[in-house]
Design a protein around this motif. Structure first.
Motif, PDB file in Angstrom:
ATOM      1  N   SER A  16       5.156  -5.837  10.413  1.00 58.45           N
ATOM      2  CA  SER A  16       6.756  -5.558  10.591  1.00 58.45           C
ATOM      3  C   SER A  16       7.189  -5.612  12.026  1.00 58.45           C
ATOM      4  N   ARG A  72       6.327   4.537   5.592  1.00 59.88           N
ATOM      5  CA  ARG A  72       5.284   4.795   4.967  1.00 59.88           C
ATOM      6  C   ARG A  72       4.806   6.266   5.729  1.00 59.88           C
ATOM      7  N   LYS A 125       0.829  -1.065   0.124  1.00 57.02           N
ATOM      8  CA  LYS A 125       0.010  -0.087  -0.118  1.00 57.02           C
ATOM      9  C   LYS A 125       0.985   1.295  -0.043  1.00 57.02           C
TER      10      LYS A 125
HETATM   11  C1  LIG Z   1      -0.593  -1.551   6.434  1.00 58.55           C
HETATM   12  C2  LIG Z   1      -0.931  -2.940   7.247  1.00 58.55           C
HETATM   13  C3  LIG Z   1      -0.032  -3.871   7.309  1.00 58.55           C
HETATM   14  C4  LIG Z   1       1.480  -3.780   7.437  1.00 58.55           C
HETATM   15  O1  LIG Z   1       2.048  -2.973   8.199  1.00 58.55           O
HETATM   16  P1  LIG Z   1       3.659  -2.868   8.339  1.00 58.55           P
HETATM   17  O2  LIG Z   1       3.626  -2.287   9.903  1.00 58.55           O
HETATM   18  O3  LIG Z   1       4.011  -1.673   7.532  1.00 58.55           O
HETATM   19  O4  LIG Z   1       4.316  -3.956   8.355  1.00 58.55           O
HETATM   20  C5  LIG Z   1      -0.547  -5.269   7.846  1.00 58.55           C
HETATM   21  N1  LIG Z   1      -1.792  -5.325   7.906  1.00 58.55           N
HETATM   22  C6  LIG Z   1      -2.780  -4.537   7.641  1.00 58.55           C
HETATM   23  C7  LIG Z   1      -4.192  -4.847   7.823  1.00 58.55           C
HETATM   24  C8  LIG Z   1      -2.348  -3.258   7.249  1.00 58.55           C
HETATM   25  O5  LIG Z   1      -3.164  -2.250   7.199  1.00 58.55           O
END
Ligand SMILES: *Cc1c(COP(=O)(O)O)cnc(C)c1O
Length: 257
Positions: free
Chosen positions: A224, A248, A45
């Protein structure tokens, strides 16, 4: 400037490192743990097409997006379709009724991880039946394990009911397991993450109630910051974004978690 920051992220190396850490954590599971081997979903994303292609060329196949419009744009992008013919998309965002039609037309949609109501399940079932009557769509039931008002997901004690409803009444859907986002910033020095403990309980209830083998029911948990703990406890789908693709920036409305 933004381009320079993105160029400095080595996506291929990122995928390799995360897969190694997933494998290490998997090897630490207790011998009695019968959960399936984890799949890495790369959460792309807000990140550009080029990074997805890079990850794909490193062998990554499963990608996650949480906005329908962004997923639509990426999944129908010509370059993606030429360079990533075997890509599989996971929808991991909150799904509004008004976006269902568009989401279901996404090419190579692998699963919807965020089914959180009977109404949504019924709607997906009906519409998917019109699109692809011979190939049911995989879904996960999203559980609000932290019981925070702002989080989506069904209450842990109603998971089995929704699962039963989908199994009995939604023949165009395959209930494939459970998913949680959970609370951020758990302090692991205080013990295991209660969100993961809760989701594992939901998983066990489903296996017991419907007489399913644990390795056949997916558990999507871990991002993460905590995918290693999640995998060690039994996660079968980890959703990792920033550790692969870099930082991000938060969206103004805070929805971009
Ligand atoms: C953005 C998102 C992730 C990934 O998050 P990170 O901390 O960047 O790894 C995982 N699951 C959902 C539902 C998300 O919206």
């Amino acid at each position: 400037m933004i381009n320079r920051i993105m160029e400095s992220v080595d996506v291929k190396l990122g995928i390799k490192h995360i897969l190694e850490r997933v494998e290490q954590s998997y090897l630490k599971r207790s011998p009695g743990n019968r959960c399936a081997k984890p799949t890495l979903v790369a959460v792309s994303k807000t990140k550009p097409i080029e990074m997805i292609i890079d990850a794909y060329s490193a062998g990554q196949r499963h990608f996650g997006e949480n906005y329908v419009k962004e997923l639509w744009d990426k999944s129908t992008n010509e370059l993606i379709n030429v360079k990533c013919p075997e890509i599989r998309w996971h929808f991991i965002g909150h799904l509004q009724s008004s976006s269902v039609n568009k989401l279901l037309k996404v090419p190579r949609l692998e699963m919807i991880e965020t089914v959180d109501s009977l109404k949504l399940a019924n709607e997906l079932n009906k519409k998917w039946g019109n699109i692809s009557p011979s190939k049911p769509l995989k879904i996960l039931v999203q559980v609000n394990t932290s019981q925070e008002d702002a989080k989506s997901g069904v209450e842990p004690n109603t998971v089995v009911d929704l699962y039963r409803h989908i199994t009995e009444n939604c023949k165009h859907l395959i209930p494939d397991g459970v998913m949680t986002i959970g609370k951020f910033g758990h302090d692991y020095s205080t013990g295991p993450n209660p969100d993961f403990v809760c989701l594992l309980e939901c998983h066990k209830n489903i296996c017991d109630t419907f007489n399913l083998s644990p390795e056949n029911v997916q558990i999507s948990m871990g991002m993460s910051d905590d995918f290693e703990q999640a995998v060690e406890m039994g996660s079968t789908i980890v959703r990792v974004g920033s550790s692969i693709f870099g930082y991000r920036p938060k969206k103004i409305d805070g929805a971009n978690v």
